[in-house]
Design a protein around this motif. Structure first.
Motif, PDB file in Angstrom:
ATOM      1  N   VAL A 286       0.589  -1.366   0.112  1.00  0.00           N
ATOM      2  CA  VAL A 286      -0.109  -0.051  -0.076  1.00  0.00           C
ATOM      3  C   VAL A 286       0.907   1.283   0.174  1.00  0.00           C
ATOM      4  O   VAL A 286       2.124   1.203   0.349  1.00  0.00           O
ATOM      5  CB  VAL A 286      -0.951   0.058   1.121  1.00  0.00           C
ATOM      6  CG1 VAL A 286      -1.962  -1.216   1.125  1.00  0.00           C
ATOM      7  CG2 VAL A 286      -0.109  -0.002   2.156  1.00  0.00           C
ATOM      8  N   ARG A 287       0.169   2.518  -0.189  1.00  0.00           N
ATOM      9  CA  ARG A 287       0.916   3.639  -0.217  1.00  0.00           C
ATOM     10  C   ARG A 287       0.368   4.424   0.962  1.00  0.00           C
ATOM     11  O   ARG A 287      -0.774   4.288   1.482  1.00  0.00           O
ATOM     12  CB  ARG A 287       0.692   4.684  -1.397  1.00  0.00           C
ATOM     13  CG  ARG A 287       1.324   4.084  -2.743  1.00  0.00           C
ATOM     14  CD  ARG A 287       1.055   5.134  -3.843  1.00  0.00           C
ATOM     15  NE  ARG A 287       1.697   4.802  -5.094  1.00  0.00           N
ATOM     16  CZ  ARG A 287       0.759   4.610  -6.071  1.00  0.00           C
ATOM     17  NH1 ARG A 287      -0.373   4.522  -6.184  1.00  0.00           N
ATOM     18  NH2 ARG A 287       1.384   4.078  -7.227  1.00  0.00           N
ATOM     19  N   VAL A 288       1.238   5.305   1.525  1.00  0.00           N
ATOM     20  CA  VAL A 288       0.994   6.088   2.660  1.00  0.00           C
ATOM     21  C   VAL A 288       1.153   7.665   1.905  1.00  0.00           C
ATOM     22  O   VAL A 288       2.506   7.910   1.689  1.00  0.00           O
ATOM     23  CB  VAL A 288       1.495   5.994   3.906  1.00  0.00           C
ATOM     24  CG1 VAL A 288       1.424   7.177   4.978  1.00  0.00           C
ATOM     25  CG2 VAL A 288       1.195   4.707   4.455  1.00  0.00           C
ATOM     26  N   ALA A 289       0.243   8.310   1.805  1.00  0.00           N
ATOM     27  CA  ALA A 289       0.470   9.844   1.373  1.00  0.00           C
ATOM     28  C   ALA A 289       0.591  10.633   2.599  1.00  0.00           C
ATOM     29  O   ALA A 289      -0.385  10.672   3.425  1.00  0.00           O
ATOM     30  CB  ALA A 289      -0.664  10.011   0.261  1.00  0.00           C
ATOM     31  N   PHE A 290       1.490  11.714   2.418  1.00  0.00           N
ATOM     32  CA  PHE A 290       1.492  12.684   3.370  1.00  0.00           C
ATOM     33  C   PHE A 290       1.843  14.045   2.723  1.00  0.00           C
ATOM     34  O   PHE A 290       2.437  13.906   1.558  1.00  0.00           O
ATOM     35  CB  PHE A 290       2.394  12.219   4.467  1.00  0.00           C
ATOM     36  CG  PHE A 290       3.772  12.028   4.116  1.00  0.00           C
ATOM     37  CD1 PHE A 290       4.775  13.029   4.386  1.00  0.00           C
ATOM     38  CD2 PHE A 290       4.171  10.745   3.392  1.00  0.00           C
ATOM     39  CE1 PHE A 290       5.939  12.528   4.078  1.00  0.00           C
ATOM     40  CE2 PHE A 290       5.446  10.528   3.197  1.00  0.00           C
ATOM     41  CZ  PHE A 290       6.331  11.484   3.468  1.00  0.00           C
ATOM     42  N   ALA A 291       1.839  15.277   3.481  1.00  0.00           N
ATOM     43  CA  ALA A 291       2.076  16.587   2.957  1.00  0.00           C
ATOM     44  C   ALA A 291       3.233  16.971   3.675  1.00  0.00           C
ATOM     45  O   ALA A 291       3.408  17.029   4.912  1.00  0.00           O
ATOM     46  CB  ALA A 291       1.057  17.637   3.012  1.00  0.00           C
ATOM     47  N   VAL A 292       4.207  17.549   2.644  1.00  0.00           N
ATOM     48  CA  VAL A 292       5.557  18.038   3.280  1.00  0.00           C
ATOM     49  C   VAL A 292       5.159  19.633   3.152  1.00  0.00           C
ATOM     50  O   VAL A 292       4.779  20.141   1.847  1.00  0.00           O
ATOM     51  CB  VAL A 292       6.777  17.652   2.469  1.00  0.00           C
ATOM     52  CG1 VAL A 292       7.776  18.469   2.902  1.00  0.00           C
ATOM     53  CG2 VAL A 292       6.878  16.150   3.115  1.00  0.00           C
ATOM     54  N   LYS A 293       5.786  20.417   4.086  1.00  0.00           N
ATOM     55  CA  LYS A 293       5.544  21.932   3.870  1.00  0.00           C
ATOM     56  C   LYS A 293       6.558  22.356   2.687  1.00  0.00           C
ATOM     57  O   LYS A 293       7.403  21.979   2.517  1.00  0.00           O
ATOM     58  CB  LYS A 293       5.907  22.582   5.172  1.00  0.00           C
ATOM     59  CG  LYS A 293       4.871  22.337   6.178  1.00  0.00           C
ATOM     60  CD  LYS A 293       4.945  23.159   7.592  1.00  0.00           C
ATOM     61  CE  LYS A 293       3.947  22.860   8.600  1.00  0.00           C
ATOM     62  NZ  LYS A 293       4.531  23.493  10.028  1.00  0.00           N
ATOM     63  N   GLU A 294       6.213  23.637   2.155  1.00  0.00           N
ATOM     64  CA  GLU A 294       6.816  24.114   1.159  1.00  0.00           C
ATOM     65  C   GLU A 294       8.078  24.679   1.544  1.00  0.00           C
ATOM     66  O   GLU A 294       9.043  24.271   0.676  1.00  0.00           O
ATOM     67  CB  GLU A 294       6.129  25.354   0.590  1.00  0.00           C
ATOM     68  CG  GLU A 294       6.662  26.224  -0.422  1.00  0.00           C
ATOM     69  CD  GLU A 294       5.842  27.335  -0.924  1.00  0.00           C
ATOM     70  OE1 GLU A 294       6.288  28.147  -1.830  1.00  0.00           O
ATOM     71  OE2 GLU A 294       4.627  27.456  -0.447  1.00  0.00           O
TER      72      GLU A 294
END
Length: 385
Positions: A214-222
């Motif tokens: 599976v994938r784990v999607a997360f957000a990184v700050k600019e």
């Protein structure tokens, strides 16, 4: 008790008018025999351990399926049978649904008959063409008559191809009556039961989701992304293989299989100022499910190993932080330390400790340099706080 006793001594000295030097509570506690007749204070000690220390970056991630397929009907007909149980694991090629094939069988039989008819017409036209060519060679038929026979043969040959294409279409539609799994995974609930009329406009009959990876999607700050890009531009590329990715699940337990960075999106979301990053995790026991929220930790694999001191053992004064170490004959001494990153309920120690020392973690407030104590590794025996 030591504080009260020293205050009483100070009052007696003042009343007597003697030139006795002032003794603070700390200095008095350090004098031999200050606690004569009293047992040493009980303290709890703990041995300093050396651990791999790093400051992991923490993100909130969401689990995504890498492979997911909605099963749909490609032909219209009554659902003849459902060949799986809701939620079961399926393998690519397993039978899932069967649409009643009677009408499709009849269409295939009709198409085959059309092929046979067109082939017979073509054979007849071919024989006629051969005779007319022979007659033309003997100059008994005109060129115009030969051309008409040639055209009839060409039409008959084309009709065979049309009939064969119609047969292939009919056979393909018949194959669509037997719906199989295109991928391996876990199949959900069947949205239609036996006897219902289904077709291309019926929507999803069921959904298969691959769970082995599976994938784990997360957000990184600019800002972090810009820093990484600047480092890459200066020649210090970030190697994803040097990163350790771990997960913490919603129940507070740690996921036991590490992951790896798969890719970073090439655009920043203007609404959030973040860029999406996706990591891949093996999921052989199917603990991770699509849509599940997890906490993702990213840290270096080869982090330095440093002594870690329990937070309860650390005191601080104007000169900085220090701990009390247990020495020979159960005598404690102060040790100045320079702390670094937080590690669980403790501090990584940059300087001051080497690991293996025994540090006081309970009963610290009663201690002073050179004091004899009664140590234990469990709850302190006797003694006040």
């Amino acid at each position: 008790m030591i504080r009260h006793f020293s205050c009483a001594c100070l009052m007696i000295a003042c009343l007597a008018g003697a030139a006795t030097p002032y003794l603070s509570s700390t200095s008095f506690a350090q004098q031999p025999g200050a606690r004569q007749g009293l047992p040493p204070p009980a303290v709890v000690i703990e041995q300093i351990k050396v651990q791999q220390v790093s400051s992991p970056a923490q993100f909130t991630g969401r689990v995504e399926a890498i492979e997911a397929v909605d099963i749909r009907a490609r032909v219209t007909g009554f659902l003849h049978s459902v060949k799986f149980k809701d939620g079961q694991a399926v393998t690519a090629g397993d039978a899932l649904f069967e649409i009643e094939p009677d009408q499709l069988d009849a269409l295939v039989a009709s198409a085959r008959a059309q092929v046979a008819r067109a082939e017979a017409t073509r054979i007849s036209a071919e024989r006629t063409l051969a005779r007319n060519r022979d007659l033309f060679a003997r100059r008994t038929v005109s060129q115009a008559a030969l051309d008409e026979v040639q055209a009839a043969f060409d039409v008959a040959a084309a009709d065979v191809q049309v009939a064969q294409a119609a047969l292939a279409t009919a056979e393909l539609n018949l194959s669509y009556a037997h719906i199989t799994a295109p991928i391996s995974g876990n199949i959900g609930r069947a949205t239609f039961t036996t006897g219902n009329l289904v077709g291309s406009d019926s929507g999803s009959l069921a959904r298969i989701v691959g769970l082995d990876t599976v994938r784990v999607a997360f957000a990184v700050k600019e800002g972090l992304l810009v820093t990484i890009r600047q480092q890459e531009a200066s020649g210090s590329n970030l190697d994803p293989n040097t990163l350790k990715l771990s997960l913490r699940l919603a129940n507070g337990t740690d996921y036991d299989t590490p992951g790896r960075i798969e890719f970073i999106e090439n655009e920043i979301d203007p609404q959030t100022g973040t860029v999406a990053v996706r990591a891949v995790f093996p999921n052989p026991r199917h603990i991770l499910l699509p849509g599940q929220f997890v906490t993702l930790y990213v840290q270096e694999k080869d982090a330095p190993s440093l002594p870690v001191v329990p937070q309860a053992a650390v005191l601080q004064d104007r000169e900085g932080r220090f701990v009390y170490l247990l020495g020979k004959n159960n005598i404690v001494s102060q040790r100045r330390i320079d702390t670094g990153a937080r590690v669980g309920n403790g501090w990584a120690v940059n300087t001051g400790l080497n690991g293996g020392e025994q540090v006081v973690v309970q009963g610290i407030q009663r201690l002073a340099e050179g004091m004899t104590v009664q140590p234990s590794e469990g709850q302190p025996v006797g003694g006040g706080s």
